[in-house]
Design an enzyme around this catalytic site. Structure first.
Site, PDB file in Angstrom:
ATOM      1  N   HIS A   1       0.832  -1.205   0.000  1.00  0.00           N
ATOM      2  CA  HIS A   1       0.000   0.000   0.000  1.00  0.00           C
ATOM      3  C   HIS A   1       0.869   1.258   0.000  1.00  0.00           C
ATOM      4  O   HIS A   1       1.261   1.736   1.060  1.00  0.00           O
ATOM      5  CB  HIS A   1      -0.893   0.007   1.234  1.00  0.00           C
ATOM      6  CG  HIS A   1      -1.817  -1.172   1.313  1.00  0.00           C
ATOM      7  ND1 HIS A   1      -1.405  -2.434   1.689  1.00  0.00           N
ATOM      8  CD2 HIS A   1      -3.142  -1.288   1.057  1.00  0.00           C
ATOM      9  CE1 HIS A   1      -2.426  -3.260   1.664  1.00  0.00           C
ATOM     10  NE2 HIS A   1      -3.490  -2.610   1.284  1.00  0.00           N
TER      11      HIS A   1
ATOM     12  N   GLY B   1      -3.482  -3.542  11.428  1.00  0.00           N
ATOM     13  CA  GLY B   1      -3.937  -4.074  10.147  1.00  0.00           C
ATOM     14  C   GLY B   1      -5.445  -4.219  10.205  1.00  0.00           C
ATOM     15  O   GLY B   1      -6.168  -3.601   9.421  1.00  0.00           O
TER      16      GLY B   1
ATOM     17  N   ASP C   1      -9.435   6.638   7.381  1.00  0.00           N
ATOM     18  CA  ASP C   1     -10.902   6.623   7.319  1.00  0.00           C
ATOM     19  C   ASP C   1     -11.455   5.279   7.757  1.00  0.00           C
ATOM     20  O   ASP C   1     -12.508   5.207   8.382  1.00  0.00           O
ATOM     21  CB  ASP C   1     -11.358   6.909   5.887  1.00  0.00           C
ATOM     22  CG  ASP C   1     -11.009   8.331   5.456  1.00  0.00           C
ATOM     23  OD1 ASP C   1     -11.518   9.256   6.082  1.00  0.00           O
ATOM     24  OD2 ASP C   1     -10.217   8.482   4.515  1.00  0.00           O
TER      25      ASP C   1
ATOM     26  N   ASN D   1      -7.966  11.631   3.723  1.00  0.00           N
ATOM     27  CA  ASN D   1      -7.619  11.672   2.297  1.00  0.00           C
ATOM     28  C   ASN D   1      -8.795  11.388   1.378  1.00  0.00           C
ATOM     29  O   ASN D   1      -8.624  11.286   0.158  1.00  0.00           O
ATOM     30  CB  ASN D   1      -6.433  10.729   2.003  1.00  0.00           C
ATOM     31  CG  ASN D   1      -6.782   9.274   2.284  1.00  0.00           C
ATOM     32  OD1 ASN D   1      -7.936   8.876   2.239  1.00  0.00           O
ATOM     33  ND2 ASN D   1      -5.773   8.473   2.585  1.00  0.00           N
TER      34      ASN D   1
ATOM     35  N   ILE E   1     -10.340   8.909   0.539  1.00  0.00           N
ATOM     36  CA  ILE E   1     -10.324   7.742  -0.353  1.00  0.00           C
ATOM     37  C   ILE E   1     -10.412   6.445   0.456  1.00  0.00           C
ATOM     38  O   ILE E   1      -9.708   6.271   1.447  1.00  0.00           O
ATOM     39  CB  ILE E   1      -9.023   7.735  -1.195  1.00  0.00           C
ATOM     40  CG1 ILE E   1      -9.011   8.899  -2.189  1.00  0.00           C
ATOM     41  CG2 ILE E   1      -8.837   6.409  -1.956  1.00  0.00           C
ATOM     42  CD1 ILE E   1     -10.088   8.845  -3.246  1.00  0.00           C
TER      43      ILE E   1
ATOM     44  N   HIS F   1      -4.084   3.226  -3.520  1.00  0.00           N
ATOM     45  CA  HIS F   1      -4.250   2.734  -2.150  1.00  0.00           C
ATOM     46  C   HIS F   1      -3.492   1.433  -1.890  1.00  0.00           C
ATOM     47  O   HIS F   1      -2.661   1.374  -0.995  1.00  0.00           O
ATOM     48  CB  HIS F   1      -5.735   2.522  -1.830  1.00  0.00           C
ATOM     49  CG  HIS F   1      -5.960   1.781  -0.559  1.00  0.00           C
ATOM     50  ND1 HIS F   1      -5.950   2.389   0.666  1.00  0.00           N
ATOM     51  CD2 HIS F   1      -6.148   0.450  -0.311  1.00  0.00           C
ATOM     52  CE1 HIS F   1      -6.132   1.484   1.609  1.00  0.00           C
ATOM     53  NE2 HIS F   1      -6.256   0.297   1.043  1.00  0.00           N
TER      54      HIS F   1
ATOM     55  N   SER G   1     -21.678  -8.463  38.183  1.00  0.00           N
ATOM     56  CA  SER G   1     -21.906  -9.801  37.622  1.00  0.00           C
ATOM     57  C   SER G   1     -20.604 -10.523  37.322  1.00  0.00           C
ATOM     58  O   SER G   1     -20.522 -11.743  37.443  1.00  0.00           O
ATOM     59  CB  SER G   1     -22.717  -9.701  36.323  1.00  0.00           C
ATOM     60  OG  SER G   1     -23.963  -9.099  36.568  1.00  0.00           O
TER      61      SER G   1
ATOM     62  N   GLU H   1     -17.292  -3.826  25.020  1.00  0.00           N
ATOM     63  CA  GLU H   1     -16.485  -5.037  25.176  1.00  0.00           C
ATOM     64  C   GLU H   1     -15.273  -5.021  24.243  1.00  0.00           C
ATOM     65  O   GLU H   1     -14.169  -5.394  24.646  1.00  0.00           O
ATOM     66  CB  GLU H   1     -17.335  -6.290  24.882  1.00  0.00           C
ATOM     67  CG  GLU H   1     -18.525  -6.475  25.799  1.00  0.00           C
ATOM     68  CD  GLU H   1     -19.755  -5.685  25.373  1.00  0.00           C
ATOM     69  OE1 GLU H   1     -19.713  -5.047  24.293  1.00  0.00           O
ATOM     70  OE2 GLU H   1     -20.757  -5.698  26.108  1.00  0.00           O
TER      71      GLU H   1
ATOM     72  N   PHE I   1     -20.382 -12.685  25.092  1.00  0.00           N
ATOM     73  CA  PHE I   1     -19.956 -11.448  24.442  1.00  0.00           C
ATOM     74  C   PHE I   1     -18.458 -11.426  24.158  1.00  0.00           C
ATOM     75  O   PHE I   1     -17.924 -10.414  23.696  1.00  0.00           O
ATOM     76  CB  PHE I   1     -20.411 -10.238  25.249  1.00  0.00           C
ATOM     77  CG  PHE I   1     -21.911 -10.188  25.393  1.00  0.00           C
ATOM     78  CD1 PHE I   1     -22.724 -10.495  24.314  1.00  0.00           C
ATOM     79  CD2 PHE I   1     -22.514  -9.882  26.591  1.00  0.00           C
ATOM     80  CE1 PHE I   1     -24.108 -10.482  24.430  1.00  0.00           C
ATOM     81  CE2 PHE I   1     -23.898  -9.866  26.721  1.00  0.00           C
ATOM     82  CZ  PHE I   1     -24.700 -10.170  25.639  1.00  0.00           C
TER      83      PHE I   1
ATOM     84  N   HIS J   1     -20.682 -16.190  33.409  1.00  0.00           N
ATOM     85  CA  HIS J   1     -21.970 -16.641  32.858  1.00  0.00           C
ATOM     86  C   HIS J   1     -21.674 -17.529  31.657  1.00  0.00           C
ATOM     87  O   HIS J   1     -22.089 -17.268  30.540  1.00  0.00           O
ATOM     88  CB  HIS J   1     -22.844 -15.440  32.490  1.00  0.00           C
ATOM     89  CG  HIS J   1     -23.247 -14.619  33.682  1.00  0.00           C
ATOM     90  ND1 HIS J   1     -22.327 -14.004  34.516  1.00  0.00           N
ATOM     91  CD2 HIS J   1     -24.461 -14.312  34.211  1.00  0.00           C
ATOM     92  CE1 HIS J   1     -22.964 -13.365  35.483  1.00  0.00           C
ATOM     93  NE2 HIS J   1     -24.259 -13.548  35.336  1.00  0.00           N
TER      94      HIS J   1
ATOM     95  N   HIS K   1     -27.653 -14.892  25.525  1.00  0.00           N
ATOM     96  CA  HIS K   1     -26.677 -14.698  26.591  1.00  0.00           C
ATOM     97  C   HIS K   1     -25.975 -15.993  26.992  1.00  0.00           C
ATOM     98  O   HIS K   1     -25.067 -15.963  27.814  1.00  0.00           O
ATOM     99  CB  HIS K   1     -27.354 -14.069  27.816  1.00  0.00           C
ATOM    100  CG  HIS K   1     -27.659 -12.606  27.638  1.00  0.00           C
ATOM    101  ND1 HIS K   1     -28.358 -12.119  26.562  1.00  0.00           N
ATOM    102  CD2 HIS K   1     -27.333 -11.507  28.385  1.00  0.00           C
ATOM    103  CE1 HIS K   1     -28.457 -10.801  26.655  1.00  0.00           C
ATOM    104  NE2 HIS K   1     -27.839 -10.413  27.741  1.00  0.00           N
TER     105      HIS K   1
ATOM    106  N   ARG L   1     -21.982 -18.593  36.618  1.00  0.00           N
ATOM    107  CA  ARG L   1     -22.876 -17.754  37.424  1.00  0.00           C
ATOM    108  C   ARG L   1     -23.321 -18.526  38.665  1.00  0.00           C
ATOM    109  O   ARG L   1     -23.511 -17.961  39.724  1.00  0.00           O
ATOM    110  CB  ARG L   1     -24.102 -17.387  36.588  1.00  0.00           C
ATOM    111  CG  ARG L   1     -25.105 -16.570  37.379  1.00  0.00           C
ATOM    112  CD  ARG L   1     -26.362 -16.259  36.570  1.00  0.00           C
ATOM    113  NE  ARG L   1     -27.222 -15.380  37.350  1.00  0.00           N
ATOM    114  CZ  ARG L   1     -28.535 -15.495  37.427  1.00  0.00           C
ATOM    115  NH1 ARG L   1     -29.167 -16.415  36.735  1.00  0.00           N
ATOM    116  NH2 ARG L   1     -29.231 -14.662  38.167  1.00  0.00           N
TER     117      ARG L   1
END
Lengths: 664, 664
Positions: free
Chosen positions: A29, A118, A156, A186, A188, A260, A382, A409, A435, A459, A471, A518
């Site tokens: 690039h 990256g 961007d 830029n 782009i 690019h 929790s 998270e 999560f 949990h 969950h 839990r």
């Protein structure tokens, strides 16, 4: 040569090294390094506090190239500044197997690469962690030892990624005013103009989260310098919108997406040489320009000499503690504290959830390891991540040891990477195991970089009950075990939880996930308390009364089920042993002899885990029985769920008997 | 009773149903339903275009409870409005196993639940997809058939999640002015006040991405109604910041995090009944109030009757096409088009990357299936997702069929869920396979909901070369295969790619991922072209010359390696067969007889996949050989990488010979 001409030629050195390297590699690039060369030149030659000959100096300024695809920008400035890891040969070997100059900057390949980038947005969020780490250590060790900036170059793409919002709003909230972000504005992206997909007013967006924002011509060296000065004087983090031309200098391709991510081609490179008045052969930097770069590197290094004097002048205890932290060594009292605590547990046999056991272990750990920094993505109560020692860090007081990361998270995970990369800190942070999906790109980078980060994931199964399938993790254990260089711990009780925490803290080059329940669990480990049996990854928790006919492998909350099944089978005259498997990855590190002996040759092998079966063949073979989940969970009471999904001691006993009958 | 009194009692019905249900379940989140009851009442009784007795009516307004933990809000309004799926008994069985009223709203459990929410931020991003879907179908079928709003209730958690930024900036860019978001601005998160972790000026943030923003008292019914009217008149999407009190009405707990996620307790509920003047027993709604709610539902339904008239008046072809799309049936010409295309391929035997083969297949598909909507997260040219039929969708023209999603993988995935949930559209979108990690929470929801979404994941191994380990997936195949109800396809050539696409489009209740190469591959499938062999998940691609001594299983780019190894082994007199395994999940659906026969009993079983081994034991057993990756990749040329990591035909041959010798 005027100052301006000199600057231009110094910046052009980056441009030509970058385009030549991409051309030789026939891959890479060039657009970003050419566009951002002026920013990098001003930053590295006039502002950055670093020492190319002592690049790991702990109070150096950090520079993070969040737009990692522009790696040649970083390699160029490291080479030009005199970092020994990046020679001209490394530049020539850009993107070749075995070179330090990989396609994207890889942490550990060369000094001066502060983090692996990256995957877009990650570097910016890492930098938030670094800037926070600086403030935390500053609060503990003072301005003399810790007082540096963290600079970021973001594109961007970084700003479109959701993680950037988490990073920006966290940094703004925490008033990390020594964090300075250059936005390479830029216009782009790969598909074409950014306006194809985005019209966000980025300055307004940053300002909405409490940032100072500036807007400049990214090719005007004085404007860049003035902006950096203003940013350094701000009481908020600063975003400097730098209007740049991608591929600056390339007469036909600059300002377009053609520059690019592909080599410019011989013709365009020749035209660029002409346009910029650069007469050197590929990879050649004129001696005066290289000298100017190297001199800037030497000048910058003076700050380190002053710092060394301050370190020498510091009192011996402070210095020793600071140096221990930076080395990443644990305090000498750590191991004994864990052993004492385990002895207490084995006597008291608490019946607690492993998330609670984790809190209890952390209470011990945080007492003896002052460099832990805890936190949670808004699930403190929790995740049980807060202990008596961990006062919250606030925008006005960084002397605490607990971060309210907010419902972020992904940002939390990436910020923890930054805290760990900064050095002097061991970060841990919590959310629900399901999560971990949100954290995954950052968790992968913890593993790829090989850094010490502890993910507290509570949990950890259908055992969470009523919150239901969104969950309830079922595939997350397997998915995390799939990540190379990542310890996934699933302890069965308070003793194992303490051992897993010990291992997580000792694993300097491998991040850890602790999967915690839990629901309450009995203490099942009462023997061999002085030894960390979890370090084997898997071990025999309960022996069979005779030559085992059944071996039951289990983790976490299902170890209790396995033990109950064993009791029932033994009662029926079936010699049965139970193997606890707190960590697949550590088991894989054991000798083949240990592995073989532990798996054993009982005719019936059963694994129990309230998750999908992927990966369990390793223990039970093709002919084994897996008792666990086949699909997603459901909303309901925990007892109802375990029964509904058939994860019970009775089911294990039945399966064992059916299998024994089959074998007979 | 004044209008205002009536409104208050109608809203209080939601509050008491919610707190009673949470109390009975002894689990759940009363705070949000109590705080947002006024908003929901105004929306459902005065604005929402829906028909509780015909809840699947395609032109209904959509309501998405992005803050899914407040599920009792949704269940309450559905019950009160007269949706038959949600009876008072369902409300009483809140969070119990088998009830429709799960802890979080589960798509498919009851009409009126437009999407599964709970993982924060997802609902908002789904709604962006729904609102976009509405505009796309409107452009194709006109105002008479498609012209509705999409409403969202989002909490602080939704807005802190990074995915919200991707959703907000995409919606603002696309000017989705029929998207209206209520922000339940209650200042409370689980850990305490939102200010513990965030100080973002949300209105300024939305405005920065091109939204109309309004700010109101979320308990003032007229303010709510006026804001909705203003929002509906806006030419931009609208965010209405509704200042609310969490747990509104609870005298001691309102406005605190104590009311967020736990039952109020009998005492506080009694106090709330007193404070709000509600004298009914638990789960009892006064007849006049229930009547008022039901009447509102009946009134709303008139819009459907008008719509039905317009549908009847539409020309027969338009109506038939609209109804086919909404049913989700593919055009009758689809299958033959695929067969014809495969015949052409088997004759021409192109040597192309499977990403290119995917583009070729899509060129055929998009020609006969007008409901596909393509896109990419700013990697259009790399993912090969655009075909001649797919003009980009722009803020001023929704008649296109291609979305420039921007560098927003997660937002893209969640928006695709919304497009699919809306109905009438089959979304597909691309990024690099390694960045499936960014999409994962949304991909999990595609699977959990069981909806048709196709993820085009290119650059599917170290075969992408120089970009290096951040961009090289090694664990992603296993991690995606771990997700229940998700087809992970890894085709070996252009023919298999066409077959996998056919399967992805036909899989109405299972989302699909297509893992595709960057590098060119020969056409290896030339037989049985009329049959879709990929539908078996795995099939014998090359037979052994005699009783097989070696079976090589492989996927994608490694099938070529397997075939070369087979040729070498056969030359050496070792009968060897090759099994292509384009889809683990479909193989698991085959009969045990098929599975057993396919795996076979060759003494040596080898699997080849340029990824980690997790999951391959299913094919090769404990004693098999796996040729693949053990850790992360590296930056380098593709040939160098395959050699470096030992994934070559020579390595397969050597392993086979060593194993045969061992067995002999």
């Amino acid at each position: 040569m005027t100052n301006s001409e000199k600057h231009n030629r110094m910046a052009n050195a980056i441009r030509f090294l970058s385009m030549d390297a991409v051309e030789k590699a026939n891959s890479g690039h060039p657009g970003l390094p050419m566009g951002a060369a002026d920013i990098a030149t001003v930053l590295y030659t006039r502002f950055l506090k670093h020492d190319p000959k002592n690049p790991h100096w702990p109070d150096r300024d950090r520079f993070v190239l969040s737009a990692g695809h522009g790696s040649m920008l970083l390699y160029s400035v490291l080479y030009l500044s005199g970092y020994e890891d990046i020679t001209i040969d490394e530049i020539k070997n850009f993107r070749q197997l075995g070179s330090r100059t990989a396609g994207h900057p890889e942490y550990g390949h060369a000094a001066g690469i502060e983090t692996t980038t990256g995957p877009l947005g990650q570097g910016l969020a890492n930098a938030v962690g670094m800037a926070l780490g600086e403030r935390i250590l500053n609060a503990q060790f003072g301005d003399d030892l810790v007082n540096h900036y963290t600079y970021v170059l973001a594109g961007d793409g970084c700003l479109m990624e959701g993680i950037s919002q988490e990073a920006i709003s966290l940094a703004g909230h925490l008033k990390l005013n020594k964090l300075i972000v250059f936005w390479d504005d830029n216009n782009i992206s790969i598909d074409g103009p950014v306006s194809l997909a985005d019209n966000t007013d980025q300055a307004a967006r940053f300002a909405a989260s409490g940032w100072n924002t500036l807007s400049i011509d990214g090719h005007d060296q004085e404007a860049i310098a003035q902006a950096i000065e203003k940013a350094r004087a701000s009481d908020k983090p600063t975003m400097i919108a730098c209007k740049t031309t991608i591929g600056f200098g390339a007469p036909n391709k600059a300002g377009t997406n053609k520059v690019h991510g592909s080599p410019l081609g011989a013709e365009e490179i020749a035209a660029t040489r002409k346009a910029l008045g650069w007469e050197e052969a590929p990879f050649v930097v004129p001696a005066d320009i290289l000298d100017a770069w190297r001199l800037a590197g030497l000048n910058a290094a003076r700050k380190r000499q002053e710092w060394e004097k301050r370190l020498t002048a510091a009192d011996a205890d402070t210095r020793a503690e600071f140096e221990r932290r930076i080395r990443g060594d644990l305090p000498g009292t750590f191991e004994q504290a864990i052993i004492d605590y385990k002895k207490k547990l084995s006597a008291e046999k608490p019946k607690v959830a492993t998330r609670k056991a984790s809190e209890m272990a952390l209470e011990v750990i945080n007492g003896v390891v002052p460099e832990t920094i805890g936190g949670s993505a808004d699930l403190t109560g929790s995740n049980n991540t807060k202990t008596s020692q961990t006062k919250p860090i606030t925008p006005d007081d960084y002397s605490g040891r607990y971060v309210h990361y907010g419902i972020r998270e992904h940002g939390m995970a990436a910020a923890m990477n930054g805290l760990s990369l900064h050095g002097g800190i061991i970060p841990y942070g919590g959310t629900f195991l399901t999560f971990s999906d949100y954290c995954r790109p950052a968790m992968r980078l913890s593993s790829l970089m090989g850094i010490r980060v502890a993910y507290v994931m509570t949990h950890d199964s259908i055992g969470l009950g009523e919150d239901g399938p969104t969950h309830q993790p079922v595939e997350q254990l397997a998915a995390l075990r799939a990540i190379p260089n990542h310890f996934v711990f699933r302890p069965a009780d308070a003793v194992e939880t303490a051992e897993c925490w010990e291992l997580a803290l000792k694993s300097v080059k491998t991040p850890s996930t602790l999967a915690l329940t839990r629901q309450n669990l009995p203490t099942v480990r009462t023997d061999h308390i002085e030894e960390n049996l979890c370090a084997y990854g898997a071990y025999e928790l309960a022996t069979a009364s005779d030559d085992a006919k059944v071996t039951i492998f289990a983790t976490g909350s299902e170890v209790e089920i396995a033990l109950n099944a064993r009791a029932a089978l033994e009662k029926k005259g079936v010699p049965t042993r139970v193997v606890s498997v707190p960590c697949f990855e550590l088991f894989e590190e054991q000798t083949p002899a240990y592995q073989q002996a532990l798996i054993g040759d009982a005719p019936v092998k059963i694994a129990v885990e309230a998750a999908i079966s992927l990966g369990w063949e390793r223990f039970i073979g093709e002919d084994g029985v897996f008792i666990g989940m086949k699909g997603f969970g459901a909303s309901g009471r925990i007892e109802d769920l375990y029964k509904h999904f058939g994860i019970t001691a009775e089911a294990v006993v039945q399966a064992a008997e059916a299998k024994l009958q089959q074998a007979a």
